[in-house]
Every structure is written in structure tokens, then in C-alpha cells.
Design a protein around this motif. Structure first.
Motif, PDB file in Angstrom:
ATOM      1  N   ASP A 188       0.830  -1.210   0.000  1.00  0.00           N
ATOM      2  CA  ASP A 188       0.000   0.000   0.000  1.00  0.00           C
ATOM      3  C   ASP A 188       0.863   1.258   0.000  1.00  0.00           C
ATOM      4  O   ASP A 188       0.663   2.174  -0.797  1.00  0.00           O
ATOM      5  CB  ASP A 188      -0.912  -0.006   1.228  1.00  0.00           C
ATOM      6  CG  ASP A 188      -1.643   1.302   1.418  1.00  0.00           C
ATOM      7  OD1 ASP A 188      -2.768   1.429   0.936  1.00  0.00           O
ATOM      8  OD2 ASP A 188      -1.070   2.217   2.062  1.00  0.00           O
ATOM      9  N   ARG A 189       1.847   1.323   0.886  1.00  0.00           N
ATOM     10  CA  ARG A 189       2.706   2.510   0.959  1.00  0.00           C
ATOM     11  C   ARG A 189       3.541   2.678  -0.306  1.00  0.00           C
ATOM     12  O   ARG A 189       3.716   3.787  -0.818  1.00  0.00           O
ATOM     13  CB  ARG A 189       3.627   2.416   2.175  1.00  0.00           C
ATOM     14  CG  ARG A 189       2.929   2.453   3.526  1.00  0.00           C
ATOM     15  CD  ARG A 189       2.218   3.781   3.756  1.00  0.00           C
ATOM     16  NE  ARG A 189       0.802   3.694   3.414  1.00  0.00           N
ATOM     17  CZ  ARG A 189      -0.017   4.732   3.410  1.00  0.00           C
ATOM     18  NH1 ARG A 189       0.423   5.944   3.726  1.00  0.00           N
ATOM     19  NH2 ARG A 189      -1.284   4.579   3.086  1.00  0.00           N
ATOM     20  N   LEU A 190       4.062   1.569  -0.817  1.00  0.00           N
ATOM     21  CA  LEU A 190       4.831   1.604  -2.055  1.00  0.00           C
ATOM     22  C   LEU A 190       3.989   2.175  -3.190  1.00  0.00           C
ATOM     23  O   LEU A 190       4.460   3.004  -3.982  1.00  0.00           O
ATOM     24  CB  LEU A 190       5.292   0.187  -2.401  1.00  0.00           C
ATOM     25  CG  LEU A 190       5.899  -0.027  -3.788  1.00  0.00           C
ATOM     26  CD1 LEU A 190       7.193   0.739  -3.932  1.00  0.00           C
ATOM     27  CD2 LEU A 190       6.109  -1.513  -4.052  1.00  0.00           C
ATOM     28  N   THR A 191       2.746   1.744  -3.265  1.00  0.00           N
ATOM     29  CA  THR A 191       1.832   2.218  -4.302  1.00  0.00           C
ATOM     30  C   THR A 191       1.712   3.731  -4.281  1.00  0.00           C
ATOM     31  O   THR A 191       1.790   4.404  -5.319  1.00  0.00           O
ATOM     32  CB  THR A 191       0.444   1.582  -4.105  1.00  0.00           C
ATOM     33  OG1 THR A 191       0.547   0.161  -4.287  1.00  0.00           O
ATOM     34  CG2 THR A 191      -0.579   2.152  -5.063  1.00  0.00           C
TER      35      THR A 191
ATOM     36  N   CYS B  92      -3.663   0.272  -6.001  1.00  0.00           N
ATOM     37  CA  CYS B  92      -3.660  -1.108  -5.516  1.00  0.00           C
ATOM     38  C   CYS B  92      -5.071  -1.511  -5.135  1.00  0.00           C
ATOM     39  O   CYS B  92      -5.954  -0.672  -4.949  1.00  0.00           O
ATOM     40  CB  CYS B  92      -2.700  -1.295  -4.342  1.00  0.00           C
ATOM     41  SG  CYS B  92      -3.155  -0.473  -2.802  1.00  0.00           S
ATOM     42  N   ILE B  93      -5.271  -2.818  -5.049  1.00  0.00           N
ATOM     43  CA  ILE B  93      -6.534  -3.339  -4.542  1.00  0.00           C
ATOM     44  C   ILE B  93      -6.250  -4.151  -3.287  1.00  0.00           C
ATOM     45  O   ILE B  93      -5.147  -4.664  -3.096  1.00  0.00           O
ATOM     46  CB  ILE B  93      -7.295  -4.196  -5.576  1.00  0.00           C
ATOM     47  CG1 ILE B  93      -6.521  -5.483  -5.915  1.00  0.00           C
ATOM     48  CG2 ILE B  93      -7.616  -3.393  -6.814  1.00  0.00           C
ATOM     49  CD1 ILE B  93      -7.344  -6.484  -6.713  1.00  0.00           C
ATOM     50  N   TYR B  94      -7.280  -4.231  -2.413  1.00  0.00           N
ATOM     51  CA  TYR B  94      -7.197  -5.036  -1.194  1.00  0.00           C
ATOM     52  C   TYR B  94      -8.219  -6.172  -1.311  1.00  0.00           C
ATOM     53  O   TYR B  94      -9.366  -6.026  -0.881  1.00  0.00           O
ATOM     54  CB  TYR B  94      -7.528  -4.222   0.049  1.00  0.00           C
ATOM     55  CG  TYR B  94      -6.843  -2.891   0.190  1.00  0.00           C
ATOM     56  CD1 TYR B  94      -5.496  -2.802   0.505  1.00  0.00           C
ATOM     57  CD2 TYR B  94      -7.568  -1.708   0.023  1.00  0.00           C
ATOM     58  CE1 TYR B  94      -4.883  -1.572   0.649  1.00  0.00           C
ATOM     59  CE2 TYR B  94      -6.955  -0.475   0.165  1.00  0.00           C
ATOM     60  CZ  TYR B  94      -5.615  -0.417   0.477  1.00  0.00           C
ATOM     61  OH  TYR B  94      -5.003   0.807   0.608  1.00  0.00           O
ATOM     62  N   PRO B  95      -7.823  -7.304  -1.888  1.00  0.00           N
ATOM     63  CA  PRO B  95      -8.789  -8.400  -1.990  1.00  0.00           C
ATOM     64  C   PRO B  95      -9.151  -8.985  -0.626  1.00  0.00           C
ATOM     65  O   PRO B  95      -8.305  -9.077   0.272  1.00  0.00           O
ATOM     66  CB  PRO B  95      -8.044  -9.449  -2.826  1.00  0.00           C
ATOM     67  CG  PRO B  95      -6.955  -8.696  -3.520  1.00  0.00           C
ATOM     68  CD  PRO B  95      -6.566  -7.614  -2.554  1.00  0.00           C
ATOM     69  N   GLY B  96     -10.393  -9.390  -0.480  1.00  0.00           N
ATOM     70  CA  GLY B  96     -10.793 -10.187   0.668  1.00  0.00           C
ATOM     71  C   GLY B  96     -10.421 -11.635   0.429  1.00  0.00           C
ATOM     72  O   GLY B  96      -9.793 -11.985  -0.578  1.00  0.00           O
ATOM     73  N   LEU B  97     -10.806 -12.509   1.349  1.00  0.00           N
ATOM     74  CA  LEU B  97     -10.482 -13.927   1.212  1.00  0.00           C
ATOM     75  C   LEU B  97     -11.282 -14.542   0.065  1.00  0.00           C
ATOM     76  O   LEU B  97     -12.497 -14.410  -0.002  1.00  0.00           O
ATOM     77  CB  LEU B  97     -10.787 -14.673   2.510  1.00  0.00           C
ATOM     78  CG  LEU B  97     -10.438 -16.164   2.510  1.00  0.00           C
ATOM     79  CD1 LEU B  97      -8.939 -16.366   2.374  1.00  0.00           C
ATOM     80  CD2 LEU B  97     -10.951 -16.840   3.781  1.00  0.00           C
TER      81      LEU B  97
ATOM     82  N   THR C  99      -4.111   5.348  -4.876  1.00  0.00           N
ATOM     83  CA  THR C  99      -5.164   4.971  -3.944  1.00  0.00           C
ATOM     84  C   THR C  99      -5.270   3.446  -3.857  1.00  0.00           C
ATOM     85  O   THR C  99      -4.732   2.720  -4.676  1.00  0.00           O
ATOM     86  CB  THR C  99      -6.522   5.563  -4.374  1.00  0.00           C
ATOM     87  OG1 THR C  99      -7.459   5.462  -3.302  1.00  0.00           O
ATOM     88  CG2 THR C  99      -7.084   4.836  -5.581  1.00  0.00           C
ATOM     89  N   GLY C 100      -5.987   2.986  -2.836  1.00  0.00           N
ATOM     90  CA  GLY C 100      -6.251   1.558  -2.651  1.00  0.00           C
ATOM     91  C   GLY C 100      -7.736   1.308  -2.700  1.00  0.00           C
ATOM     92  O   GLY C 100      -8.513   2.026  -2.051  1.00  0.00           O
ATOM     93  N   LEU C 101      -8.132   0.311  -3.442  1.00  0.00           N
ATOM     94  CA  LEU C 101      -9.548  -0.033  -3.602  1.00  0.00           C
ATOM     95  C   LEU C 101      -9.834  -1.323  -2.830  1.00  0.00           C
ATOM     96  O   LEU C 101      -9.294  -2.381  -3.160  1.00  0.00           O
ATOM     97  CB  LEU C 101      -9.882  -0.218  -5.085  1.00  0.00           C
ATOM     98  CG  LEU C 101     -11.297  -0.676  -5.428  1.00  0.00           C
ATOM     99  CD1 LEU C 101     -12.327   0.336  -4.935  1.00  0.00           C
ATOM    100  CD2 LEU C 101     -11.425  -0.899  -6.919  1.00  0.00           C
ATOM    101  N   SER C 102     -10.663  -1.228  -1.808  1.00  0.00           N
ATOM    102  CA  SER C 102     -11.032  -2.416  -1.030  1.00  0.00           C
ATOM    103  C   SER C 102     -12.054  -3.236  -1.800  1.00  0.00           C
ATOM    104  O   SER C 102     -13.107  -2.729  -2.190  1.00  0.00           O
ATOM    105  CB  SER C 102     -11.613  -1.997   0.321  1.00  0.00           C
ATOM    106  OG  SER C 102     -10.627  -1.387   1.123  1.00  0.00           O
ATOM    107  N   VAL C 103     -11.726  -4.506  -2.022  1.00  0.00           N
ATOM    108  CA  VAL C 103     -12.641  -5.419  -2.687  1.00  0.00           C
ATOM    109  C   VAL C 103     -12.815  -6.607  -1.746  1.00  0.00           C
ATOM    110  O   VAL C 103     -12.407  -7.731  -2.007  1.00  0.00           O
ATOM    111  CB  VAL C 103     -12.092  -5.869  -4.062  1.00  0.00           C
ATOM    112  CG1 VAL C 103     -13.194  -6.521  -4.898  1.00  0.00           C
ATOM    113  CG2 VAL C 103     -11.483  -4.706  -4.832  1.00  0.00           C
ATOM    114  N   ASP C 104     -13.428  -6.322  -0.600  1.00  0.00           N
ATOM    115  CA  ASP C 104     -13.417  -7.266   0.528  1.00  0.00           C
ATOM    116  C   ASP C 104     -14.784  -7.445   1.175  1.00  0.00           C
ATOM    117  O   ASP C 104     -14.880  -7.970   2.296  1.00  0.00           O
ATOM    118  CB  ASP C 104     -12.407  -6.793   1.570  1.00  0.00           C
ATOM    119  CG  ASP C 104     -12.754  -5.415   2.144  1.00  0.00           C
ATOM    120  OD1 ASP C 104     -13.812  -4.858   1.786  1.00  0.00           O
ATOM    121  OD2 ASP C 104     -11.955  -4.893   2.935  1.00  0.00           O
ATOM    122  N   GLY C 105     -15.830  -6.987   0.502  1.00  0.00           N
ATOM    123  CA  GLY C 105     -17.172  -7.118   1.080  1.00  0.00           C
ATOM    124  C   GLY C 105     -17.390  -6.302   2.329  1.00  0.00           C
ATOM    125  O   GLY C 105     -18.334  -6.518   3.083  1.00  0.00           O
ATOM    126  N   GLY C 106     -16.501  -5.338   2.584  1.00  0.00           N
ATOM    127  CA  GLY C 106     -16.623  -4.477   3.757  1.00  0.00           C
ATOM    128  C   GLY C 106     -15.840  -4.972   4.966  1.00  0.00           C
ATOM    129  O   GLY C 106     -15.874  -4.334   6.020  1.00  0.00           O
TER     130      GLY C 106
END
Length: 267
Positions: free
Chosen positions: A169-172, A190-195, A257-264
Motif C-alpha cells: 500500500d505505501r509503495l503504491t 492497488c486493490i485489497y482483496p478479501g479472502l 489509492t487503494g480499492l477495497s474489494v473485501d465485502g466491507g
């Protein structure tokens, strides 16, 4: 033409032989992009590229150890030659090793540092060199780094993984700032995938049970779902569609920016 149409785009996807990376490469190709899959798994990587080619899309394979600077240089050059350019990179290759902090194996942590942080950093480095003005591609573009919901939550057993994905995230954000400051014309997000129940996601659930965090893999998965407002695990397509968006002109004014794709889960 839709802003999500990727015809004419040329994209390299690391870790694309299986799991999320394969899904991302497939979705990019379905949106019109020409793709190259990069992986250390040559047989699986070539098979994934062949499956995409069978749909009528343009796809190829290059061998890449993301921790090797010289290999990155040659893989980017080979990709530019195969596709006739490069305007997208998906830094997806990653590694997760489940351990309690009290039982950390230094070698495990070093390996995650090498793959998850250094591998991503080298990818950004060589994407910048290729896509900035004067580079062999030279037309700017978009880099999407794959972080994780682990960068935004505290979950037992994944301290090393969480630390390395937080670094992504910081590198991005720093890379996006440098691209802007030096006029590279490359967006970096970047994206933040959930499980997701890929081989890697399923293995995490097994290992969580093995180290005693949960009584069983099923209960580990249940704990994740219980913490997810949308009430389910992620799907490969959820993550792949987010990558298509960030590569596309639909995200033309989005960088750093980071996009959360984790269902919240990580909100």
C-alpha cells in the motif's frame, strides 16, 4: 466505446498461472486487452495463456521470478516485443505463510519480504522504465498492485503477510507520487482483496486451524464471513473486475489509492 473497453491495451500480469492472477488475465483479455502471463510455473502459465488464446484473445507467457531484477528487465523487454508495447502491469504475484508471532520463522518472513515487497517494487521499477517517455513503450499507462485485506485488519496468524501487504500500500502511494512528479504518465493504484477460496485462500484456512487459531478450516472461513458485511467470501471475478476498472479509462483520474474489494471486511 465504453471507458471499460480495453481493446488496444497491452498488459502484463504476474502470478497469472493460477488463482487470482489467472482470473485477472482472463478478465483483462475478455475486456479486449492483449495479455502476457508471467510466472515461475511455466507449464501452468503456458496452459493459462493457451486457454485465453483459445477464446480468440491475444495471450502469451514469459517466465518471471519477481524477486530477480535482471529477470524483470528481460521479461518486460520480451513482453514489449511480444505485444508491440506495454501500458499495463498487474503486480499480483504473492506469497502467504501462516505463523503466530511467537513462532515466527525468520526464513518465512524473509521469503514474504522478497516476493511481496521486493517483487512488487521491482515490477513498478521496470514498468516505469518501460512506459515513461523515452522508454521502449513510452506511452504511459497503469500499474495495479495487489495488496490484501490483511493490510487493513488485525487477524491472528498472518503478521508477516499483513506487514508485507501493508508495505505494498505505501509503495503504491509513493510510486504514484513519483510518477506524477517526474511526468511518467503512469497511474499507480492497488486493490485489497478479501479472502477468496483459491488454492492460496483455502490453504490459509487449513493453516489457521493447524496453528490453533480455529478448531477447523471451516470455522476459520466462518470467522471471515462473520466479519464481512456482505456475508460471503470473495470470488475471483470480484477481484478481476476491479483490476479491469483500474487499468481502464474509467479510472483515468485515479492514482495513488487503494480499492477495497473485501465485502466491507476491512472498513
Amino acid at each position: 466505446m465504453s471507458v471499460f473497453d480495453l481493446h488496444g491495451r497491452k498488459v502484463l500480469v504476474t502470478g497469472g498461472a493460477q488463482g487470482l492472477g489467472q482470473g485477472m488475465a482472463t478478465a483483462l483479455a475478455a475486456a479486449g486487452a492483449a495479455v502476457v502471463i508471467a510466472d515461475v510455473q511455466e507449464e501452468a502459465g503456458r496452459a493459462a495463456a493457451a486457454a485465453i488464446s483459445a477464446t480468440g484473445a491475444t495471450a502469451d507467457f514469459v517466465r518471471l521470478d519477481v524477486t530477480d531484477d535482471a529477470n524483470w528487465e528481460s521479461a518486460i523487454a520480451e513482453t514489449v516485443e511480444k505485444l508491440g508495447g506495454l501500458d499495463g502491469l498487474v503486480n499480483n504475484a504473492g506469497l502467504e505463510i501462516t505463523e503466530l508471532v511467537a513462532d515466527l520463522n525468520p526464513n518465512s518472513v524473509r521469503l514474504m519480504l522478497e516476493v511481496n515487497i521486493l517483487g512488487t517494487a521491482l515490477g513498478v521499477k521496470h514498468a516505469f522504465r518501460a512506459m515513461r517517455p523515452g522508454g521502449p513503450a513510452g506511452g504511459g499507462g497503469s500499474v495495479v498492485n495487489v495488496s490484501s485485506v490483511a493490510a487493513t485488519i488485525a487477524f491472528p496468524g498472518i503478521s508477516g503477510y499483513s506487514a508485507t501487504k501493508s508495505a505494498v500500500d505505501r509503495l503504491t502511494r509513493v510510486a504514484a507520487a513519483e510518477s506524477g512528479a517526474f511526468g511518467y504518465g503512469v497511474r499507480v493504484n492497488c486493490i485489497y482483496p478479501g479472502l477468496v477460496p483459491t488454492a492460496m485462500g483455502n490453504q490459509l484456512a487449513v493453516e489457521e486451524a493447524a496453528i490453533g487459531v480455529f478448531p477447523s478450516p471451516e470455522e476459520a472461513v466462518g470467522a471471515v464471513i462473520a466479519q464481512t458485511p456482505l456475508g460471503r467470501l470473495g470470488e475471483v471475478s470480484d477481484m478481476a473486475d476491479a483490476v479491469v476498472f483500474l487499468i481502464s479509462d474509467g479510472a483515468r483520474f485515479i492514482t495513488g489509492t487503494g480499492l477495497s474489494v473485501d465485502g466491507g471486511m476491512g472498513m
